[in-house]
Enzyme design. Structure first.
Site, PDB file in Angstrom:
ATOM      1  N   HIS A 194      21.505  32.766   5.432  1.00 49.89           N
ATOM      2  CA  HIS A 194      21.284  34.003   6.174  1.00 49.89           C
ATOM      3  C   HIS A 194      22.181  35.128   5.643  1.00 49.89           C
ATOM      4  O   HIS A 194      21.913  36.305   5.876  1.00 49.89           O
ATOM      5  CB  HIS A 194      21.549  33.763   7.657  1.00 49.89           C
ATOM      6  CG  HIS A 194      20.756  34.647   8.581  1.00 49.89           C
ATOM      7  ND1 HIS A 194      19.542  35.206   8.238  1.00 49.89           N
ATOM      8  CD2 HIS A 194      21.016  35.075   9.845  1.00 49.89           C
ATOM      9  CE1 HIS A 194      19.089  35.938   9.245  1.00 49.89           C
ATOM     10  NE2 HIS A 194      19.966  35.885  10.221  1.00 49.89           N
ATOM     11  N   ASN A 210      22.745  40.258  13.509  1.00 42.88           N
ATOM     12  CA  ASN A 210      21.827  40.830  14.497  1.00 42.88           C
ATOM     13  C   ASN A 210      22.292  42.151  15.097  1.00 42.88           C
ATOM     14  O   ASN A 210      21.530  42.808  15.803  1.00 42.88           O
ATOM     15  CB  ASN A 210      21.567  39.821  15.619  1.00 42.88           C
ATOM     16  CG  ASN A 210      20.799  38.606  15.124  1.00 42.88           C
ATOM     17  OD1 ASN A 210      20.395  38.531  13.965  1.00 42.88           O
ATOM     18  ND2 ASN A 210      20.595  37.647  16.009  1.00 42.88           N
ATOM     19  N   ASN A 258      16.114  40.150  12.468  1.00 45.72           N
ATOM     20  CA  ASN A 258      16.851  40.916  13.468  1.00 45.72           C
ATOM     21  C   ASN A 258      17.857  41.896  12.879  1.00 45.72           C
ATOM     22  O   ASN A 258      18.175  42.915  13.494  1.00 45.72           O
ATOM     23  CB  ASN A 258      17.554  39.964  14.438  1.00 45.72           C
ATOM     24  CG  ASN A 258      16.572  39.237  15.338  1.00 45.72           C
ATOM     25  OD1 ASN A 258      15.547  39.799  15.738  1.00 45.72           O
ATOM     26  ND2 ASN A 258      16.845  37.988  15.651  1.00 45.72           N
TER      27      ASN A 258
END
Length: 198
Positions: A22, A69, A120
């Site tokens: 990520h 996020n 996100n």
């Protein structure tokens, strides 16, 4: 005289605590500094937060220090800081982020208005910073592929992107992908110059 500058910001979770797929954008950006032969990343304060920055004559590379996020407010603040110091007509914002829909290490230039597809971090940036306020400034995304697991359920995907990456994955993202990120930046500049000339 047109003198393009680029603010290139990677999204991810803070390193070294979250060395996962990520955070692929951070690893690609780290390698990009070497490809561009810029100074190594150093910690400075931007947007009221300490973050890692590599400064060059054309490219300012910044690793977002926030969790993925909630990246938007930080990106908006550093963009606004740079837009006050540099003519926005000569300044471009590029977000480097991970992409599930592409194989590991595949790099693509993505239009700013393309759907975030559930990402996100991108949602947060677009919510915090409107390109409409900077019509002369090209905003773009560079997606760095991380592949995806065969199962598509949310739990499996979450575990996949948040698990600690392997050494082979890290080498691909930090040593191979950055060359393609640099190529995408050249493509973006060529499109921008053509627009200015036209």
């Amino acid at each position: 005289m047109f003198n393009p500058r680029f603010l290139v910001v990677s999204l991810g979770n803070p390193l070294p605590k979250y060395e996962s797929l990520h955070s692929a954008g951070h690893f690609a950006l780290k390698g990009l500094a070497k490809v561009l032969r810029q100074h190594a990343f150093t910690e400075v304060t931007l947007g009221r937060q300490k973050c890692l920055v590599s400064q060059g004559p054309k490219y300012t590379l910044v690793q977002s220090p926030t969790l993925m996020n909630v990246s938007g407010p930080f990106v908006a603040r550093i963009w606004q800081e740079m837009a006050r110091q540099t003519d926005p007509a000569s300044l471009s914002l590029v977000i480097v982020h991970d992409e599930l829909e592409k194989d590991l290490g595949v790099v693509r230039l993505t239009p700013w208005d393309r759907s975030p597809r559930g990402h996100n971090g991108i949602k947060s940036v677009k919510k915090s910073l409107s390109q409409d306020k900077y019509p002369q400034s090209p905003f773009a995304r560079i997606a760095v592929g991380i592949g995806r697991p065969e199962a598509r359920d949310a739990a499996t995907v979450s575990n996949y992107v948040l698990a600690k990456m392997s050494s082979d994955q890290r080498i691909t993202l930090e040593e191979t992908a950055p060359f393609d990120v640099a190529k995408r930046l050249v493509e973006l500049e060529a499109e921008w110059r053509a627009q200015v000339a036209g």
